[in-house]
Enzyme design. Sequence first.
Site, PDB file in Angstrom:
ATOM      1  N   GLU A 182       8.934   9.400  -3.979  1.00 20.46           N
ATOM      2  CA  GLU A 182       8.538  10.406  -4.276  1.00 20.46           C
ATOM      3  C   GLU A 182       9.644  11.465  -5.245  1.00 20.46           C
ATOM      4  O   GLU A 182       9.259  12.216  -5.766  1.00 20.46           O
ATOM      5  CB  GLU A 182       7.486  11.738  -4.422  1.00 20.46           C
ATOM      6  CG  GLU A 182       6.101  11.753  -3.880  1.00 20.46           C
ATOM      7  CD  GLU A 182       5.138  12.266  -3.723  1.00 20.46           C
ATOM      8  OE1 GLU A 182       5.541  12.987  -3.335  1.00 20.46           O
ATOM      9  OE2 GLU A 182       4.113  12.025  -3.815  1.00 20.46           O
ATOM     10  N   GLU A 251      -1.665   7.188  -2.979  1.00 18.64           N
ATOM     11  CA  GLU A 251      -1.446   8.140  -2.016  1.00 18.64           C
ATOM     12  C   GLU A 251      -2.488   9.150  -2.687  1.00 18.64           C
ATOM     13  O   GLU A 251      -2.476   9.742  -3.605  1.00 18.64           O
ATOM     14  CB  GLU A 251      -0.351   9.097  -1.714  1.00 18.64           C
ATOM     15  CG  GLU A 251       0.925   8.867  -0.924  1.00 18.64           C
ATOM     16  CD  GLU A 251       1.640   9.773  -0.365  1.00 18.64           C
ATOM     17  OE1 GLU A 251       0.988  11.574  -1.009  1.00 18.64           O
ATOM     18  OE2 GLU A 251       2.486   9.819  -0.204  1.00 18.64           O
TER      19      GLU A 251
END
Length: 843
Positions: A182, A251
């Site tokens: 991320e 995710e």
Amino acid sequence: MGVKLLLVVAVSLVSFLSLGNSSSSVSYDKNSFIVNGQRKILISGSIHYPRSTPQMWPGLIQKAKEGGLGVIQTYVFWNGHEPHQGKYHFEDRYDIVKFIKLVQQAGLYVHLRIGPYACGEWNFGGFPVWLKFVPGISFRTNNEPFKSAMQNFTTMIVNMMKTESLYASQGGPIILSQIENEYGPVEYEVGEPGRLYARWAAQMALNLDTGVPWVMCKQDDAPDPVINTCNGFYCDYFTPNNASKPKMWTEAWTAWFTEFGAPVPYRPAEDMAYAVAKFIMYGGSFINYYMYHGGTNFGRTSGGPFISTSYDYDAPIDEFGLLRQPKWGHLKDLHRAIKLCEPALVSGDPTITSLGPSQEARVFKSNNGTCAAFLANHDQHSFAKVVFGEMHYHLPPWSISILPDCKNTVYNTARVGAQTVQMTMTPVGEGFSWESYNEEAPSYDENMYTVVGLLEQINTTRDASDYLWYMTEVNINQSEGFLEYGYSPWLTVFSAGHALHVFINGQLVGTSYGSLENPKISFSQGVHLVAGVNQISLLSIAVGLPNVGPHYETWNAGVLGPVSLSGLNEGTRDLTWQKWSYKIGLKGEALNLHSSSGSSLVEWLQGSFVAQRQPLTWYKSTFDAPDGEEALALDMSTMSKGQIWVNGHSIGRHWPANKASATAGCSFCNYAGWFDERKCLGSCGEASQRWYHVPRSWLRPTGNLLVISEEWGGNPFGISLVKREVGKVCAQMYEWQPQLMNWRLQSTGRINRRLRPKLHLSCGSGGKNITSVTFASFGTPEGKCGDFRQGSCHAANSYDVFNKSCVGKNSCTIDVTPEVFGGDPCADVMKKVAVEVVCSNIN
Ligand code: GAL
């Protein structure tokens, strides 16, 4: 050497056999990954190896496989593998090679997120604390010392995987890797150096030549051929940055983590299934559940600060390694339905048809003519009757029906056929017999490490302990007015976090702590001081180092001041710049009281002398392992805050005194509608974490040493060992699921017998059988598991059917048709069966 070579050949041969073609390679295009020449919809789940024990791994992987997963995803935890610079650890819970080989043996693939930044609510985001002290370092940006350390570790892991032949390009199970985590949002804040760093990270990874693709999650500018992927509660809207890349959801959050002091989030199975079905329907070809098994933050591995020891995450496999039902089963049914559609799904773009204002159909067709359809009702509030292929379908709100042959609905995300299981925590054994050891608050001593002013905590402890003592002296003159008039001067302490106990002359006078949102503390209280010298000892506690946020490596903890005393004759006295002495850690930590050798070095109080509700106390007891194989936990509800060890293994931090503040999400939670981490909450008003997992494999049959440190006082006699076991099992199912079937088939009664709904009940593998039926009704029953009621329609022999077919058995299956229940109790009404049974030990 010859033997070694043979062994290597033999091992590669085994991996070759278990995964097929040894020249297996992994490629991709916009439709899907292609593994060993086969296009695949990949269903993956996160299981982080250090969050369970190696003894649990085979069972977890097996349950993942049975749940329909084809891939296991894990981070690599740098600080677990290199706790001290250059000193590596790959044993026990950190035996990553063993973990990956177990996944391989089960016939599953691996997605290895090397990072090495992990985030993951893990201490310091996975970075070793020593990294912070490398001269000139700045984390996760275009900084040479950081890049060099990151490259060294990443290369070492890649080489280790290569040596073990674990990449799919070598016949192994690793089909994908991840670099960074991320980074996109951070890059946005950091600017140009961030952009350069992201490109460097991608190129560095590609140069390692693993033979399998790399992904960067939440990284819109990931350079080709690195695949940018989506993380979130929903990812259907996501498009990769290049038309040749597959649409990946790395995710899919199954709920959320728990913080000490906050309620426990959960996510309804219906919404999870809707989100995944929608992603697949919108062209997704890789989905990973984060977490599939969350597990436990043993020791001091939880990040945060304030992340709880439990990392359960409301995942399909619970913290203890048991199936969470109906979530696990409902997702398993979803995976089966998706699998049936796979040939059509991987073949290209669907035909999209609107079926109403919030309703749509997406039809996928393969080259050889197989057809699969997804019918969606995105409306949060109402059922929809839609027409598709000249047939009618009834879609519950916020749901998707899957038709693998474009005709028959085999699955609807809002119709849970899987059983619900209520787990119980049953006390076992006699209760503990405690001994206690009390350590004193240390006082100012200039022979200790003493400096002028206040020190930052992490720089001082380097995270060797949660604890740092700040000690100073205050001289009170006989002439102070407060002594004469009997009021208390006021002590004010500002701390950067995370928790603080204030001792005056050895007595605990107050406690204060922050939260994940705001770890800072301002303690302000009247205190009792005497004429002469007074000792002020501040015990500052770090509760996990931050794991996310811009340059979190620079965030402070500890008493940074100001510290002042007001209400004196002189007004306010600033204590910030006087001499302070420091002591890292508790005395009990230095004495190794958690180990059997350490604990035998001090004298423990016994019997009626055992301390209760006393700060800075250590407790010990021994216990025998209960018979059976049920997962075990400690019920810590009567304790406050500290740490727990069993046979020298750290169970983690306990903090049941930190109660979950009640918020809006605590009341009713409807599955329909957008989910976020505040929507559905449990344990409101109670301890955020009451039970602490004690892995079976850490126990011997007898004489296990349990040691507990308690900072601010608790009642150890309220602690109990409990086993987690299946209590009530419930299931509900509609007859022939008419609302799911198309009407024509239903009215002509031509439903294939195989498609007839069957209700399954099972007590699981814990040696239990169904011993009684506490509710059964075929008709129009109402309510939910634990609270069922008969409706206006009820087949009189409902109980008999289940008593006969299920009682005395570990599992049973019932056809949900009127004939089974002795005929139709109310024609023309949509009926269902609801049942609740109790599972008990066989003997
Ligand atoms: C994501 C992150 C994960 C984890 C998750 C929340 O943003 O990539 O590592 O922290 O949030 O549980």
